[in-house]
Design an enzyme around this catalytic site. Structure first.
Site, mmCIF file in Angstrom:
data_model
loop_
_atom_site.group_PDB
_atom_site.id
_atom_site.type_symbol
_atom_site.label_atom_id
_atom_site.label_comp_id
_atom_site.label_asym_id
_atom_site.label_seq_id
_atom_site.Cartn_x
_atom_site.Cartn_y
_atom_site.Cartn_z
ATOM 1 N N GLU A 8 -25.645 27.650 0.103
ATOM 2 C CA GLU A 8 -26.166 29.012 0.051
ATOM 3 C C GLU A 8 -26.120 29.650 1.439
ATOM 4 O OE1 GLU A 8 -30.071 29.087 -1.639
ATOM 5 O OE2 GLU A 8 -29.488 27.960 -3.427
ATOM 6 N N ASP A 54 -28.851 22.169 -7.580
ATOM 7 C CA ASP A 54 -30.162 21.687 -7.169
ATOM 8 C C ASP A 54 -31.263 22.231 -8.079
ATOM 9 O OD1 ASP A 54 -30.133 24.299 -6.286
ATOM 10 O OD2 ASP A 54 -30.586 23.846 -4.196
ATOM 11 N N LYS A 66 -21.306 23.061 -2.765
ATOM 12 C CA LYS A 66 -21.748 24.454 -2.729
ATOM 13 C C LYS A 66 -22.915 24.571 -1.775
ATOM 14 C CE LYS A 66 -24.164 26.508 -6.120
ATOM 15 N NZ LYS A 66 -25.345 27.073 -5.400
ATOM 16 N N ASP A 118 -24.237 20.816 -5.346
ATOM 17 C CA ASP A 118 -25.042 21.606 -4.421
ATOM 18 C C ASP A 118 -25.482 20.769 -3.220
ATOM 19 O OD1 ASP A 118 -25.201 24.232 -5.264
ATOM 20 O OD2 ASP A 118 -27.030 23.955 -6.435
ATOM 21 N N GLU A 138 -25.596 35.752 -7.279
ATOM 22 C CA GLU A 138 -26.705 35.572 -8.209
ATOM 23 C C GLU A 138 -27.732 36.689 -8.072
ATOM 24 O OE1 GLU A 138 -30.262 32.374 -9.395
ATOM 25 O OE2 GLU A 138 -28.728 31.812 -7.920
#
Length: 279
Positions: free
Chosen positions: A120, A49, A118, A88, A187
């Site tokens: 978060e 993204d 993916k 994402d 990250e």
């Protein structure tokens, strides 16, 4: 049958089996031409993204929509044949409930042909990861600095400098791995914390601004190529400086057009000569 059709694409289980083995090479891709160039060299193409900032000029990833991710994800799948393509899930498309996440993830996979999604988040997303995986959606996790949570995190800063914060990130990674994620991006964390995450989970840890000891690395391709010059994070290594070359090429073209040097005789179509008259 074409050579492309015979190529075996890397799968989520293939990536999962790389823990502690040959590092997994990952780069972002948002278009078919870029995917075609990167595909022979990488194991995983991430349709991040980050395209909101890199391609669309947004200040963050938050305005990115599901339709945007699907359009770019489908393009990257069409442009590649070897690397697994991971798309994402954008902000707001999965946080509400596991059911919402499945509806949107199923749409992403059906409409793009990608190999995984993916998302978060840490422990709070473990139930969602489990729900998706049990229903056939491979999931890559993402912990540490999570750009979709930038407003609650207080900006883009390295995570894990304090013991409590570091412990929480390790717990987040464990929760996502235990829920069934086949790999986890970590990250923007301090190096010792990244090493703790690597040791704490049984799945590959893909680093970005983390540690060289991660099971793989990912970078934004435009950063790597020197095309996205608004900001250069500390963890980016520039392998090319294509931005100045693009600007120089555009400048040379503009000069040729204004001075009428382009197009030249070799760039235009001459009138067809009439056939000779037969007597």
């Amino acid at each position: 049958m074409s050579a492309t059709a015979l190529t075996k694409r890397i799968t989520a289980p293939d990536i999962a089996g790389r823990k502690g083995s040959v590092p997994v090479v990952c780069l972002t891709a948002y278009t078919a031409p870029m995917a075609k160039l990167l595909d022979p060299h990488v194991d995983l193409l991430l349709v991040g993204d980050s395209l909101g900032m890199v391609l669309y000029g947004f200040d963050s990833t938050l305005p990115v929509t599901l339709d945007m991710m699907i359009a770019h994800g489908a393009a990257v799948v069409r442009g590649s044949s070897r690397a697994i393509v991971v798309v994402d899930m954008p902000f707001g498309s999965y946080q509400e409930s596991p059911q919402q996440a499945f509806r949107n993830a199923a749409r992403v996979m059906a409409e793009t042909g990608c190999g995984a999604v993916k998302l978060e988040g840490g422990a709070e997303m473990a139930e969602t990861v489990d729900y998706l995986v049990r229903r056939g959606v491979p999931v890559m996790g993402h912990v540490g600095l999570t750009p979709q949570s930038v407003n609650t995190l207080g900006g883009f800063r390295a995570r894990g400098r304090g013991d409590a914060e570091g412990d929480a990130i390790v717990d987040d990674a464990r929760a996502i791995a235990d829920a069934g994620a086949f790999s986890i991006v970590v990250e923007g964390v301090v190096e010792p914390l990244a090493d703790r995450v690597i040791a704490a989970v049984r799945v590959p840890v893909i680093g970005i601004g983390a540690s060289a000891r991660c099971d793989g690395q990912v970078l934004v391709s435009d950063d790597l190529l020197g095309l996205f010059s608004d900001f250069k994070p500390r963890f980016v290594k520039r392998y090319a400086e294509l931005g100045p070359q693009v600007a120089a090429a555009a400048s040379a073209y503009a000069g040729d057009v204004r001075d009428r040097r382009f197009p030249g005789p070799e760039h235009v179509f001459a009138a067809k000569k009439p056939a000779p008259v037969q007597e």
